[in-house]
Design an enzyme around this catalytic site. Sequence first.
Site, mmCIF file in Angstrom:
data_model
loop_
_atom_site.group_PDB
_atom_site.id
_atom_site.type_symbol
_atom_site.label_atom_id
_atom_site.label_comp_id
_atom_site.label_asym_id
_atom_site.label_seq_id
_atom_site.Cartn_x
_atom_site.Cartn_y
_atom_site.Cartn_z
ATOM 1 N N GLU A 471 0.822 -1.213 0.000
ATOM 2 C CA GLU A 471 0.000 0.000 0.000
ATOM 3 C C GLU A 471 0.853 1.258 0.000
ATOM 4 O OE1 GLU A 471 -3.027 -0.033 -0.720
ATOM 5 O OE2 GLU A 471 -3.280 -2.201 -0.531
ATOM 6 N N HIS A 474 1.592 2.292 -3.462
ATOM 7 C CA HIS A 474 0.543 3.167 -4.007
ATOM 8 C C HIS A 474 0.715 4.593 -3.501
ATOM 9 C CE1 HIS A 474 -1.935 0.229 -6.032
ATOM 10 N NE2 HIS A 474 -2.166 -0.483 -4.928
ATOM 11 N N HIS A 477 3.336 6.402 -5.338
ATOM 12 C CA HIS A 477 2.833 6.778 -6.661
ATOM 13 C C HIS A 477 2.007 8.067 -6.554
ATOM 14 C CE1 HIS A 477 0.851 5.070 -10.603
ATOM 15 N NE2 HIS A 477 1.603 6.119 -10.815
#
Length: 683
Positions: A471, A474, A477
Amino acid sequence: MTDAVTNPLLSPPALPYDLPPYGSIRAEHYLPAFREAFAAHRAEVEQITSQTDAPTFENTLMALERSGALLDRIARTFYTVSSADGTAEIQAVEEELAPLMAAHSDAIQLDATLFARISALHAQLDELGLDAESRHLVERHHREMSLAGAGLDDEQKKRLTDLNQRLSVLTTTFEKNLLADTNDLAVVFDDAAELDGLSEGELSAAAQAATARGLDGRYVVTLTLYTGHPYLASLANRESRRRLLEASRARGARGNEHDNREVLREIVRLRAERAALLGYPSHAAAILADQTAGSPQTVHDLLRRLAVPAATNARSEQAALQRIADADGIRIEAHDWAFYTEKVRAAEYDLDRAALRPWFEAERVLRDGVFFAAEQLYGVTITERHDLQGYHPDVRVFEVHNADGSELGLFLLDLYTRDSKRGGAWMNSIVTQSALRGTAPVVVNNLNVNKPAPGTPTLLTLDEVTTLFHEFGHALHGLFATVTYPHFAGTAVHRDFVEFPSQVNEMWILWPEILTNYARHIDTDEPLPADVVERLHASEAFNQGFATSEYLAASWIDQAWHGLSVDEATADIDVAEFEATALADIGLDNPAVPTRYASTYFAHVFSGGYSAGYYSYIWSEVLDADTVEWFRDNGGLTRDNGDRFRQRLLGVGGSADPLAAYRDFRGRDAEIQPLLERRGLTG
């Protein structure tokens, strides 16, 4: 009265990084704020469509990207809360909001005048002299509005709007039913002896969960989103294992007020009708037309290619489990698989994964593992901001700075499970970066780790460590994407590409300098022994037949439902029979290996954003495994490698074609062989 004085959602952002003032926001603030934001957004779009000047990039696309800022801010604030702290009051707001949001979205996406202006720009794209990101913006808006139905006639648009509003209600209902049934089906145990095999911390968490429900002296084990449960690997009592898995698999299919079968059947029917209205033979065809895979057939080919060796490997694994289970006089069933898998793992690799938990204390994993890897690879620094407040007391806020000391954004962590939080783990953006709007990113990671009693350390399983790293991939990102236009911000990439960066971040879990920094015994501070690390590496492909099969089964069920035509979807479908037929079709109908998600609790595809897209995890893993190989071949954890990955992939956001960005990073297209080797599918 709703105004900026009485409604904090309508006041200009005042906190660092535009963090919402969660401490002063109440449930009753949301709907009035949304209504005002809808009106403001419609007025902004009307200014674009009512002008008589010929369309230009500045007066149409730039103006469209500037519009809706208030709505975007309020929506991100609300949906962060509704997924992670969905109280009864918040759920009531979401139910009323769902059709309003769908109608508003359609009003913009189906606006004929707006579409005509964008189409005019798209037709002269080569003459506009735009930079690459701006050119891509024109292409994406034109394609997305085309796929949304902007080219339909008025009668078709009316039907499409009706379908979208009804679907928004149904998907909200599906999630509400699932949350309620998951809470109702939490398994209550009267005696600690029934939970023999759990650690002291796990028992403490079960006792704490019972106390929170007014069941002092008993134990409650809450359910995970997926079919299995981490405790199945260690519970010695077979009946306890059976009860736990049976409860998990019953969700949404008990004939009570939370039954999801008719809800999902109607979702499937309406999605098929919507696809036909848009000119596609199925919902899957409509969705995949705008993904990197391109078509259902491409996805089917990949899933079938992987299913045959995965099922073969699972049968071999089952035979090994059965040889040990024979000594106990039992026949392996689904609720036995994880328990006997650990026995086989111990026999073959002298490895007890449950015994690793003392080396995985949550705070140390976070700071000295997850954060440390990012600091080493990208040069960022991450410090906690105790002066900033999240949407729940469990939420922690961290500030992230670049290597040069400049401000980057905020990271929020919401680690623990609670009854008001939906299952699973996820990342979302509360604020996205955009040079046009002058905003910086604020992202949040949600997990569902059981919370132990006060004063008891949180010890993670290896799977939970993996989820935390995943996670945060993510989150990186979302933090690193650096774009001009809000449309491309953060993780706004193709669905079958979005899991790629998060899967890459998992590679650092067992990377030597990272592992030795965080995996230290909570009592002795001794590092995880080298021989244990060697056995972890040796066992990486262990049980991958099961893991790949259960995942592929869920992916295939998703494709089966969403591959139905209108006529097929309107038939009287028995959900259990449909699943059984689909799994038999791909050869994944082994009763001992249940699908990771059954239809009635498959939130990813019936209430989340993964409809016809659950395949994307394995699709992205092709890129991930190929990227891990690149890192290993090029020196691993270095700033040069991190900067290359950040600049050419993470930093791009959605502002370029994702596969083109991958080729720019890798120097070629991804190859599937590293994935096959990782999952033991080369035989």
